[in-house]
Write an enzyme that holds these catalytic residues in place. Structure first.
Site, PDB file in Angstrom:
ATOM      1  N   HIS A  82      -4.243 -17.701  -7.758  1.00  0.00           N
ATOM      2  CA  HIS A  82      -3.624 -16.696  -6.720  1.00  0.00           C
ATOM      3  C   HIS A  82      -3.507 -17.370  -5.316  1.00  0.00           C
ATOM      4  CE1 HIS A  82      -2.734 -13.420  -4.221  1.00  0.00           C
ATOM      5  NE2 HIS A  82      -3.481 -13.808  -3.296  1.00  0.00           N
ATOM      6  N   ASP A 161      -5.311   0.483  -3.663  1.00  0.00           N
ATOM      7  CA  ASP A 161      -5.019  -0.763  -2.833  1.00  0.00           C
ATOM      8  C   ASP A 161      -3.778  -0.531  -1.753  1.00  0.00           C
ATOM      9  OD1 ASP A 161      -5.379  -3.383  -1.699  1.00  0.00           O
ATOM     10  OD2 ASP A 161      -3.548  -3.863  -2.783  1.00  0.00           O
ATOM     11  N   ARG A 168      -3.978   0.416   6.661  1.00  0.00           N
ATOM     12  CA  ARG A 168      -4.314  -0.940   7.443  1.00  0.00           C
ATOM     13  C   ARG A 168      -3.531  -1.730   8.241  1.00  0.00           C
ATOM     14  NH1 ARG A 168      -6.311  -4.254   3.035  1.00  0.00           N
ATOM     15  NH2 ARG A 168      -6.903  -5.826   4.472  1.00  0.00           N
ATOM     16  N   SER A 183      -9.023  -6.498  -1.399  1.00  0.00           N
ATOM     17  CA  SER A 183      -7.699  -6.101  -1.904  1.00  0.00           C
ATOM     18  C   SER A 183      -7.140  -7.207  -2.743  1.00  0.00           C
ATOM     19  CB  SER A 183      -6.777  -6.075  -0.538  1.00  0.00           C
ATOM     20  OG  SER A 183      -5.451  -6.140  -0.711  1.00  0.00           O
ATOM     21  N   LYS A 187      -6.247  -6.742  -7.488  1.00  0.00           N
ATOM     22  CA  LYS A 187      -5.141  -6.856  -7.891  1.00  0.00           C
ATOM     23  C   LYS A 187      -5.080  -7.890  -9.038  1.00  0.00           C
ATOM     24  CE  LYS A 187      -3.275  -6.973  -3.931  1.00  0.00           C
ATOM     25  NZ  LYS A 187      -2.676  -6.999  -2.453  1.00  0.00           N
TER      26      LYS A 187
HETATM   27  N1  URA Z   1      -2.951  -9.630   1.088  1.00  0.00           N
HETATM   28  C1  URA Z   1      -3.515  -8.855   0.341  1.00  0.00           C
HETATM   29  O1  URA Z   1      -3.095  -8.431  -0.861  1.00  0.00           O
HETATM   30  N2  URA Z   1      -4.447  -7.758   0.661  1.00  0.00           N
HETATM   31  C2  URA Z   1      -4.606  -7.811   1.964  1.00  0.00           C
HETATM   32  O2  URA Z   1      -5.530  -7.164   2.557  1.00  0.00           O
HETATM   33  C3  URA Z   1      -4.186  -9.038   2.831  1.00  0.00           C
HETATM   34  C4  URA Z   1      -3.423  -9.947   2.418  1.00  0.00           C
END
Ligand code: URA
Ligand code: CA
Length: 434
Positions: A82, A161, A168, A183, A187
């Protein structure tokens, strides 16, 4: 249990229990807890932080809020990579076939999204016929057969999320290490990775502009990964200037082909070898980083990595002859040079501004509705530390629109040429394993 008490507890800097974290995550996902209460909690977390244990529980609660991809039918250890996101980051296109070519399975779920260029899927779609609309079954079979496949996002992954991130975004609470780390990790875990290599970028084109913040985020994500039983490590890499030379969808596919032939840009090649070696070790296909790197270098020079890219493209409907004839990729009507107005050394190439220039040419989406021009983008002809003479080309624009004056202005502002001697920036700032 009452949401009011949870907000108050975090406001006062106390550690939330597992039951309390699951209560607000599940309650918010189902719609039982309103935005205003969760906003207050996010702001409390922003100021009071979370312990390592709370961060891991929050991650698991978000994973449990939706579907989880089951990759257990794929043999071997599935390592996912990632990147926290940068400009012209062509690494996934190179890493997927490269790592697969030494036998480590790459089961990549990818996206489109907003940004300077399209996502990995948009880039791959510059190859005529290539598609990622395959079933989970086909996806798993392809990884077992060829060691690599890319699929579009399927299922209802981490709905908690999605809701929290949108909230947010409008309550000034994106920039919180525990919230970002949970977050991102939720994923990756929901999409089935056994182990995770993180490329945490730092510099003008990165989410984390300062190196200390990038390191803190990396530590936070590695800690979460280990607590939830996924071997995780992070590389901190430079994104003060764009990676490689190409920024744009088909331009980056061409750059990936060059790199898989062992003749790509130095920085992109090096980053792929660094990240790839870590992936190969985590997949247990080599016992040391040095051994893994040697295997990858060999496959770049003997053609096996490139061959794997062809197999991968063809297996998902793509015309793999583009690998030998990249001029079959979408081409823009106009190529326009941006010339240096003075001689000297390139001091800065502000990554995010160059990225915006590529987006203005049509390479990326400004809104969800924008349509990408796969041929559009730009090629850097110089990188930081290079000498330039007056009138020499700094950048070549690839454009289907004729009037590019505002793009040229933006590029001229974001490339600084000076009389000083300038060193090329460091590419790798360190690796974090705990
Ligand atoms: N990228 C994400 O997937 N989540 C965040 O909170 C910030 C950047
Ligand atoms: Ca690039």
């Amino acid at each position: 249990m009452r949401m009011y008490d949870i907000i108050e507890k975090k406001r006062d800097g106390k550690e939330l229990s597992k039951e309390e974290i699951y209560f607000f995550v599940n309650g918010y996902t189902s719609g039982d807890i309103p935005d205003y209460q969760v906003s207050a909690l996010m702001m409390a977390i922003y100021f009071q932080d979370m312990t390592e244990k709370e961060r891991a529980i929050l991650t698991e609660a978000m994973v449990e809020s939706g579907d989880k991809i089951d990759l257990s039918r794929i043999s071997g250890i599935k390592v996912d990579k990632h990147s926290t996101g940068g400009v012209g980051d062509t690494t996934t296109l190179v890493l997927a076939p490269l790592v697969a070519s030494v036998g480590a399975p790459v089961a990549k779920m990818s996206g489109r999204g907003l940004g300077h260029t399209g996502g990995t899927i948009d880039k791959l779609e510059s190859v005529p016929g290539f598609h990622t609309e395959i079933t989970n079954e086909e996806f798993i079979d392809l990884v077992n057969k060829n060691k690599v496949s890319v699929i579009g996002q399927t299922g209802n992954l981490t709905p908690a999320d999605k809701k929290l991130y949108s909230l947010r975004d409008v309550t000034a609470t994106v920039n919180s290490i525990p919230l970002i780390a949970s977050s991102i990790m939720s994923k990756k875990i929901a999409s089935g990775a056994d182990a995770i290599v993180l490329d945490v970028k730092t510099g003008a084109g990165a989410f984390m502009k300062e190196i200390d913040d990038a390191k803190e985020l990396a530590h936070a994500m590695v800690s979460i990964g280990k607590q939830v039983g996924r071997n995780t490590m992070a590389v901190i890499s430079d994104m003060s200037q764009p990676l490689g030379y190409a920024i744009g969808n088909s331009l980056e596919v061409k750059e990936a082909i060059d790199t898989l032939q062992g003749k790509g840009p130095e920085d992109l090649t090096e980053l792929c070898l660094v990240l790839g070696s870590q992936m190969v070790v985590l997949a247990e296909k080599a016992t040391s980083i040095e051994e893994a790197r040697k295997m990858l270098e060999e496959n770049l020079s003997n053609g096996k990595a490139l061959e794997h890219f062809k197999i991968f493209l063809a297996s998902q409907g793509g015309d793999s002859t583009v690998v030998d004839n990249p001029n079959q990729l979408p081409q823009a009507k106009h190529q326009i040079e941006v010339l240096a107005k003075r001689p000297g050394t390139v001091k800065t190439i502000v990554a995010d501004q160059i990225g915006t220039a590529a987006m203005l040419l049509g390479a990326g989406r400004a809104t969800k509705e924008s349509v990408i021009d796969l041929a559009a983008g730009l090629m850097l002809n110089k990188k930081v530390g290079d000498a330039v003479s007056e009138g020499e080309s700094l950048v070549t624009l690839h454009s289907n629109v004729e009037d590019v004056r505002s793009v040229i202005e933006l590029i001229e502002k974001s490339i600084v040429i000076s009389d000083e001697k300038v060193e090329a920036p460091k590419l790798i700032y360190g690796t974090i394993t705990e």
